[in-house]
Write an enzyme that holds these catalytic residues in place. Structure first.
Site, short mmCIF file in Angstrom:
data_model
loop_
_atom_site.label_atom_id
_atom_site.label_comp_id
_atom_site.label_asym_id
_atom_site.label_seq_id
_atom_site.Cartn_x
_atom_site.Cartn_y
_atom_site.Cartn_z
N ASP A 8 21.44 9.01 28.79
CA ASP A 8 20.51 9.59 27.89
C ASP A 8 20.42 8.40 26.99
O ASP A 8 20.74 7.15 27.28
CB ASP A 8 20.93 10.94 27.50
CG ASP A 8 21.99 10.73 26.61
OD1 ASP A 8 22.77 9.63 26.47
OD2 ASP A 8 22.75 11.75 25.82
N CYS A 65 26.45 8.87 28.39
CA CYS A 65 25.76 9.59 27.34
C CYS A 65 26.69 8.97 26.13
O CYS A 65 27.31 8.23 26.47
CB CYS A 65 25.58 10.96 27.51
SG CYS A 65 27.25 11.95 27.61
N THR A 67 29.14 10.66 24.60
CA THR A 67 30.30 10.95 24.72
C THR A 67 30.96 10.68 26.01
O THR A 67 32.03 10.70 26.60
CB THR A 67 30.97 12.20 24.05
OG1 THR A 67 30.21 13.05 24.86
CG2 THR A 67 30.70 12.38 22.74
N HIS A 98 43.85 10.89 42.44
CA HIS A 98 44.33 11.97 42.45
C HIS A 98 43.19 13.25 42.42
O HIS A 98 43.38 14.33 42.97
CB HIS A 98 45.17 12.39 41.03
CG HIS A 98 46.41 11.79 40.95
ND1 HIS A 98 47.39 12.04 40.10
CD2 HIS A 98 46.99 10.78 41.64
CE1 HIS A 98 48.41 11.47 40.48
NE2 HIS A 98 48.01 10.51 41.39
N HIS A 133 47.44 15.59 47.01
CA HIS A 133 46.31 15.79 46.47
C HIS A 133 45.19 16.53 47.02
O HIS A 133 44.24 17.07 46.55
CB HIS A 133 45.70 14.50 45.75
CG HIS A 133 46.93 13.91 44.96
ND1 HIS A 133 47.03 14.58 43.62
CD2 HIS A 133 47.57 12.91 45.15
CE1 HIS A 133 48.31 13.93 43.12
NE2 HIS A 133 48.35 12.64 44.00
C1 RB5 Z 1 23.14 13.10 22.43
O1 RB5 Z 1 22.93 13.00 20.93
C2 RB5 Z 1 24.53 13.34 22.82
O2 RB5 Z 1 24.95 14.78 22.69
C3 RB5 Z 1 24.71 13.13 24.27
O3 RB5 Z 1 24.68 11.58 24.30
C4 RB5 Z 1 26.32 13.21 24.57
O4 RB5 Z 1 27.18 12.85 23.79
C5 RB5 Z 1 26.54 14.67 25.02
O5 RB5 Z 1 27.62 15.05 25.66
#
Ligand code: RB5
Length: 155
Positions: A8, A65, A67, A98, A133
């Site tokens: 994203d 993304c 996180t 695993h 596993h």
């Molecule tokens: C976008 O702002 C953010 O929420 C996305 O990149 C991500 O971290 C979502 O899990």
């Protein structure tokens, strides 16, 4: 080996460098978008890549993304996908050894590009260990079965 990659806006800055890096390792890479820093909804891109893996149009998926969390939460809902958010070298290794993960989810905001390159190389280059596993993977995958009614005393 075919790798489908997407991001994203939170991961867009790393998508192209990681795609080029994965290619340099000898994999075929399919860029599933987006193509600019414009704000997009990560579930749309997680869905595209996860379905490619589930349909065996790609062997692995890489999703970036902010996180790595939203991508993994979404991708994992697609039947056949085992998505893992990875923020350390050891997690990259164990996600394959695993968990036999087939979609790697990375953070574009809290992890450096160099570390993410290491995680990608480690993830793609590590085999599933099998053995004990295998049974656990089968248990993970029963969650994809609409007829599975949950764990009873028969574990
Ligand atoms: C976008 O702002 C953010 O929420 C996305 O990149 C991500 O971290 C979502 O899990």
């Amino acid at each position: 080996m075919r790798v489908a990659i997407a991001s994203d806006h939170g991961g867009f800055g790393f998508k192209e460098p990681l795609a080029r890096y994965i290619e340099s390792l000898g994999y075929e890479v399919e860029d599933c978008g987006p193509d600019s820093f414009d704000r997009v909804d990560y579930p749309d891109y997680a869905d595209i890549v996860a379905r490619k893996v589930a349909n065996q149009e790609a062997d692995y998926g890489v999703l970036i993304c902010g996180t790595g969390l939203g991508m993994a939460i979404t991708a994992d809902k697609v039947a056949g996908v085992r998505a893992a958010t990875v923020t350390s070298h050891m997690f990259a290794k164990l996600a394959r050894q695993h968990n036999n993960a087939n979609v790697l989810c990375l953070s574009g905001r809290f992890v450096s590009l160099v570390d993410n390159m290491d995680f990608v190389r480690t993830f793609l280059g590590t085999a599933f260990e099998g053995g004990r596993h295998e049974r656990r993977i089968k248990k993970i995958m029963r969650e994809d079965d609409p007829n599975f009614t949950g764990v009873t005393s028969d574990r």
